[in-house]
Write an enzyme that holds these catalytic residues in place. Sequence first.
Site, short mmCIF file in Angstrom:
data_model
loop_
_atom_site.label_atom_id
_atom_site.label_comp_id
_atom_site.label_asym_id
_atom_site.label_seq_id
_atom_site.Cartn_x
_atom_site.Cartn_y
_atom_site.Cartn_z
N GLU A 151 32.55 70.40 19.49
CA GLU A 151 31.57 70.33 18.38
C GLU A 151 31.38 68.85 17.95
O GLU A 151 31.11 68.75 17.09
CB GLU A 151 32.62 70.22 17.45
N GLU A 208 39.21 77.60 20.20
CA GLU A 208 39.60 77.28 18.91
C GLU A 208 39.48 78.46 17.80
O GLU A 208 38.33 79.25 17.59
CB GLU A 208 39.53 75.90 18.39
C1 FCB Z 1 37.68 72.22 14.42
C2 FCB Z 1 38.09 70.80 15.02
C3 FCB Z 1 39.66 70.86 15.02
C4 FCB Z 1 40.66 71.25 13.98
C5 FCB Z 1 39.81 72.33 13.91
C6 FCB Z 1 40.77 73.21 12.46
O1 FCB Z 1 36.58 71.73 13.56
O2 FCB Z 1 37.63 70.45 16.88
O3 FCB Z 1 40.16 69.21 16.20
O4 FCB Z 1 40.34 70.21 13.18
O5 FCB Z 1 38.57 72.54 13.10
#
Ligand code: FCB
Length: 463
Positions: free
Chosen positions: A166, A353
């Site tokens: 990110e 994620e």
């Molecule tokens: C993302 C991050 C991760 C976590 C999630 C909820 O932005 O990569 O570390 O905090 O959000």
Amino acid sequence: MEQIQFPKDFLWGSATASFQIEGAGEPAQRGESIWDRYCRTPGNILDGSDGKTACDHFHRFEEDVRLMEQLGLHSYRLSVSWPRILPEGMGRVHQDGLNFYKRLLECLRTHRIQPLVTLYHWDLPQRLQERGGWQNRETVDAFVAYAEILFRELRPWVNNWVTFNEPYCTAFLGHWVGRHAPGIRDYAAAVQVSHHLLLAHGKTVRLLRQTTPNAKIGIVLNMNSYYPHQNTEEDRRAAEWNYQAWNSWFADPIFKGGYPQEVLALYEAEGLAPRREPGDMALIHQPIDFLGLNHYFSETVSANPDVWPTRSETHPLGDTRTAMGWGVYPQGIHDLLARLDRDYQHPPIFITENGAAYPDHPAEDGLVRDPERQDYLARYLYQVHRAIREGVDVRGYYLWSLMDNFEWAFGYTKRFGIVYVDYATQARTVKQSGHWYANVIQNNGFVYDGAGQPAEASKANPS
Ligand code: FCB
């Protein structure tokens, strides 16, 4: 009822990050990171906590890997803490730190769980921050030197690497909004940082190709879907601008070799454009083996000329909110995948994620019932599956997160895990959603009731 069946060989996993779970944060165990420093400033972290102990994964990784095996995970996405390897950011290698990752990776191998290793999930060595951090172009080469050590040392265990997690968050939350380390509030700095992160990504990809040609490498981008708040020309344009400023800003250079024109033009007009050197864009624009997509929520956008420099405002979209205040709008992940497919010649995509925070707690019988999370996961997975059915090449899914952990500026107040962590005792309990996910993995799919609510969860949660 609909049986959702994922493609054969679909990869099921779960993700964590070093600072959020490892602990072992004393000076003898790792160098100071910008997050250690950020946590020390009162007011930065909601509950005043830090990452010194976190989930104590550093000492409990064997138990945690056994849990992964119990859940049936095929793959585990973890990150390496740069200051644990290089306490000063460069130079002296901390052998114990390196050994920790070797032991963890060996343990994963014993349990037949494939690692996906992220080089940078936000914990920059504080010493490098003191030299300007990601605003300083020299940090790019410090990063490549760090990557070289990991490629060499961890090669026997690791085939799949992620350069950055990110970059949007590091750049804009860290240097514009100031709600992430290093807590700077300077838009031009944020834009410059984004360029340096992309450059470091490109140089690292080139390094891997030269040194370890059989390994694979990609980047993880977080992306939201944006929709016009009202069906007006202004709002449609504002939604598109946000898409380009936050999503295409990172993906276009990688897949097309240039920043999105409209956003760059505005930045140039406002004196915010990044300084680039000849050759930078070619380095960034190199083939990668996969794209990691992190996705949590969608937003609507309304035009507002008074907001600088985005000239717009965003609003959560969805029928319900998670504990983060994020709107639950599962179709957003489908629309995003469909658009990525339209916009780019892209390599295979992994959802690296996706998940949700809810205020979980164990009941008297010891069970942790979290029907909202199960509902969220089923609905988002349904939409991922829908995109796959339509032809988008998605090869795997990593749930965020394996266990409750340190949620950055929110400290330990937000629980994203499918495993509950009692921070007082460090006891782990698989939540109901974790048992459900284990089933999904085992069956490579699940039964979906078609109306948007998985049968079991909607009964438990009639709202
Ligand atoms: C993302 C991050 C991760 C976590 C999630 C909820 O932005 O990569 O570390 O905090 O959000």
